[in-house]
Write a protein that holds these residues in place. Sequence first.
Motif, PDB file in Angstrom:
ATOM      1  N   SER A  37       5.830  -4.104  23.641  1.00  0.00           N
ATOM      2  CA  SER A  37       5.722  -3.286  24.850  1.00  0.00           C
ATOM      3  C   SER A  37       7.041  -2.629  25.236  1.00  0.00           C
ATOM      4  N   HIS A  38       8.149  -3.182  24.797  1.00  0.00           N
ATOM      5  CA  HIS A  38       9.462  -2.627  25.157  1.00  0.00           C
ATOM      6  C   HIS A  38       9.951  -1.617  24.119  1.00  0.00           C
ATOM      7  N   THR A  39       9.824  -1.943  22.867  1.00  0.00           N
ATOM      8  CA  THR A  39      10.359  -1.075  21.816  1.00  0.00           C
ATOM      9  C   THR A  39       9.317  -0.147  21.206  1.00  0.00           C
ATOM     10  N   GLY A  40       8.037  -0.500  21.353  1.00  0.00           N
ATOM     11  CA  GLY A  40       6.996   0.282  20.721  1.00  0.00           C
ATOM     12  C   GLY A  40       6.835  -0.003  19.236  1.00  0.00           C
ATOM     13  N   TYR A  41       7.581  -0.967  18.713  1.00  0.00           N
ATOM     14  CA  TYR A  41       7.475  -1.298  17.298  1.00  0.00           C
ATOM     15  C   TYR A  41       6.091  -1.865  16.996  1.00  0.00           C
ATOM     16  N   ARG A  42       5.557  -1.449  15.858  1.00  0.00           N
ATOM     17  CA  ARG A  42       4.257  -1.927  15.418  1.00  0.00           C
ATOM     18  C   ARG A  42       4.444  -3.048  14.395  1.00  0.00           C
ATOM     19  N   PHE A  43       3.590  -4.061  14.506  1.00  0.00           N
ATOM     20  CA  PHE A  43       3.617  -5.177  13.561  1.00  0.00           C
ATOM     21  C   PHE A  43       2.210  -5.368  12.996  1.00  0.00           C
ATOM     22  N   TYR A  44       2.158  -5.649  11.710  1.00  0.00           N
ATOM     23  CA  TYR A  44       0.897  -5.833  11.012  1.00  0.00           C
ATOM     24  C   TYR A  44       0.811  -7.248  10.465  1.00  0.00           C
ATOM     25  N   ASP A  45      -0.375  -7.633  10.055  1.00  0.00           N
ATOM     26  CA  ASP A  45      -0.603  -8.935   9.466  1.00  0.00           C
ATOM     27  C   ASP A  45      -0.835  -8.762   7.966  1.00  0.00           C
ATOM     28  N   THR A  46      -0.332  -9.680   7.194  1.00  0.00           N
ATOM     29  CA  THR A  46      -0.511  -9.562   5.743  1.00  0.00           C
ATOM     30  C   THR A  46      -1.988  -9.590   5.340  1.00  0.00           C
ATOM     31  N   SER A  47      -2.849 -10.113   6.190  1.00  0.00           N
ATOM     32  CA  SER A  47      -4.288 -10.107   5.888  1.00  0.00           C
ATOM     33  C   SER A  47      -4.876  -8.704   5.937  1.00  0.00           C
ATOM     34  N   GLN A  48      -4.115  -7.740   6.494  1.00  0.00           N
ATOM     35  CA  GLN A  48      -4.606  -6.359   6.586  1.00  0.00           C
ATOM     36  C   GLN A  48      -4.276  -5.524   5.347  1.00  0.00           C
ATOM     37  N   VAL A  49      -3.544  -6.110   4.403  1.00  0.00           N
ATOM     38  CA  VAL A  49      -3.113  -5.347   3.232  1.00  0.00           C
ATOM     39  C   VAL A  49      -4.305  -4.838   2.434  1.00  0.00           C
ATOM     40  N   ASP A  50      -5.312  -5.692   2.218  1.00  0.00           N
ATOM     41  CA  ASP A  50      -6.469  -5.258   1.427  1.00  0.00           C
ATOM     42  C   ASP A  50      -7.202  -4.099   2.090  1.00  0.00           C
ATOM     43  N   HIS A  51      -7.345  -4.178   3.417  1.00  0.00           N
ATOM     44  CA  HIS A  51      -7.988  -3.065   4.136  1.00  0.00           C
ATOM     45  C   HIS A  51      -7.190  -1.787   3.966  1.00  0.00           C
ATOM     46  N   ALA A  52      -5.881  -1.909   4.045  1.00  0.00           N
ATOM     47  CA  ALA A  52      -5.032  -0.733   3.884  1.00  0.00           C
ATOM     48  C   ALA A  52      -5.203  -0.129   2.492  1.00  0.00           C
ATOM     49  N   HIS A  53      -5.293  -0.983   1.469  1.00  0.00           N
ATOM     50  CA  HIS A  53      -5.496  -0.488   0.114  1.00  0.00           C
ATOM     51  C   HIS A  53      -6.855   0.205  -0.023  1.00  0.00           C
ATOM     52  N   ILE A  54      -7.882  -0.355   0.612  1.00  0.00           N
ATOM     53  CA  ILE A  54      -9.213   0.265   0.577  1.00  0.00           C
ATOM     54  C   ILE A  54      -9.159   1.656   1.209  1.00  0.00           C
ATOM     55  N   ILE A  55      -8.520   1.738   2.364  1.00  0.00           N
ATOM     56  CA  ILE A  55      -8.424   3.022   3.061  1.00  0.00           C
ATOM     57  C   ILE A  55      -7.694   4.047   2.200  1.00  0.00           C
ATOM     58  N   ARG A  56      -6.564   3.658   1.630  1.00  0.00           N
ATOM     59  CA  ARG A  56      -5.775   4.596   0.837  1.00  0.00           C
ATOM     60  C   ARG A  56      -6.545   5.079  -0.386  1.00  0.00           C
ATOM     61  N   ARG A  57      -7.231   4.166  -1.060  1.00  0.00           N
ATOM     62  CA  ARG A  57      -7.972   4.562  -2.256  1.00  0.00           C
ATOM     63  C   ARG A  57      -9.128   5.504  -1.923  1.00  0.00           C
ATOM     64  N   PHE A  58      -9.877   5.174  -0.857  1.00  0.00           N
ATOM     65  CA  PHE A  58     -11.001   6.037  -0.519  1.00  0.00           C
ATOM     66  C   PHE A  58     -10.534   7.384   0.026  1.00  0.00           C
ATOM     67  N   ARG A  59      -9.429   7.402   0.746  1.00  0.00           N
ATOM     68  CA  ARG A  59      -8.901   8.688   1.203  1.00  0.00           C
ATOM     69  C   ARG A  59      -8.465   9.535   0.021  1.00  0.00           C
ATOM     70  N   SER A  60      -7.882   8.907  -1.020  1.00  0.00           N
ATOM     71  CA  SER A  60      -7.472   9.653  -2.210  1.00  0.00           C
ATOM     72  C   SER A  60      -8.679  10.229  -2.945  1.00  0.00           C
ATOM     73  N   LEU A  61      -9.856   9.628  -2.719  1.00  0.00           N
ATOM     74  CA  LEU A  61     -11.090  10.125  -3.332  1.00  0.00           C
ATOM     75  C   LEU A  61     -11.852  11.081  -2.411  1.00  0.00           C
ATOM     76  N   GLY A  62     -11.242  11.399  -1.263  1.00  0.00           N
ATOM     77  CA  GLY A  62     -11.834  12.396  -0.384  1.00  0.00           C
ATOM     78  C   GLY A  62     -12.843  11.874   0.614  1.00  0.00           C
ATOM     79  N   MET A  63     -12.964  10.555   0.775  1.00  0.00           N
ATOM     80  CA  MET A  63     -13.910  10.037   1.763  1.00  0.00           C
ATOM     81  C   MET A  63     -13.417  10.353   3.164  1.00  0.00           C
ATOM     82  N   SER A  64     -14.347  10.723   4.033  1.00  0.00           N
ATOM     83  CA  SER A  64     -13.988  11.092   5.396  1.00  0.00           C
ATOM     84  C   SER A  64     -13.580   9.863   6.203  1.00  0.00           C
TER      85      SER A  64
END
Length: 275
Positions: A37-64
Motif C-alpha cells: 500500500s505504501h510503495t505500490g510494489y506487486r508481489f506474486y506467488d510461485t504457484s502462479q507461474v503455471d498460470h502465467a505460462h498458460i497465459i503467455r502461450r495462449f496469447r502467442s497463439l492469438g487467443m483473446s
Amino acid sequence: MGVRVSIGDFAVMTSLSRKTLRHYHDIGVLAPVHVDSHTGYRFYDTSQVDHAHIIRRFRSLGMSIPDIKALLSTEDAAARTEIITTHLEQMEVQLQQTRDTVGALRELLSPVATPAHVELHHKPALAVWSIGATIDVSEIDSWFAVTLRTLRDAVETAAGTPLEVVPGGLYDRALFLESRGDATLFVPAPHSARPPADVRAEVLPPAEFAVLTHSGGHDGIDRSYGALGRYVNEHLISHQGPIREHYIGATAAHPTTFTATEICWPIFSTTPPAE
C-alpha cells in the motif's frame, strides 16, 4: 500456496515483462497476491507461474483475453476443452487463409500468361425482385447473406415451393472507389405475383457487358476482376455504370455457396442494335 516473490523475479520465471504483468493485473487476468500500500510494489506467488505460462502461450497463439479469462476461471474440463478446441479451429482457418494468400502471391510473382476468357453479352430487360441498400464494404458479407435469404423466402412464398434461382447483384462504382456505396441484390421475378413490402419489383434495363466467369467461391475473385477490367480497357470502351454479378450453382440447402460468379462489366456497344 508457494512462496511470495517480487515482480522482477516473477518476470524472470515467466518471461512476462513488468509492463505486461501490470497490464494483466489491470484487466484482471493475472493479479498479484499482494500490492504494498505504501510503495505500490506487486508481489506474486510461485504457484502462479503455471498460470502465467498458460497465459503467455495462449496469447502467442492469438487467443483473446476474454477466452483466456474464461479458460482460467472454470474448473469444468468440458468447458476448457471447448474453448481450446474452438480456438484451434480458428487457427486452422487462419492457417488455410495464410496458405491461400501465399499461393496467390506466388502466382502474382510468377504469373502464367493465360489470356482471360471474356465474352460479350447483350442482357435483355429483366423483371426482378430486388433489395437495395447503401453499405460499407466491411458490411457486405453479412448484408449479402441476410438480403439473399429475404429474397429467396419471398420468391418461394410466392411460388409455394422451393425454387432453384440464380440471384444477381448490382454494385455501384463508389463501393470500389470510396468503400461505401449502393448495392442491390435481385432474383428473377415470379410470374403473376406481387412482392412483399420489403422487396421492390423493377425491370433492369437492357445493357451490354463484357463477361468473365470466375470459377469457385469468392477467393481469388480480385484476380478475375483485374483480368476482366484489363481486357475491357485494352479492347473495348468501359461504361461507368454499376458492376453486375450473377451467382451460379447455389441450392436451396446452400443458398450462399456458389460454383461460379459471372462478372459483368458494362461497356459501350460498338455494334448497332438489330432491327
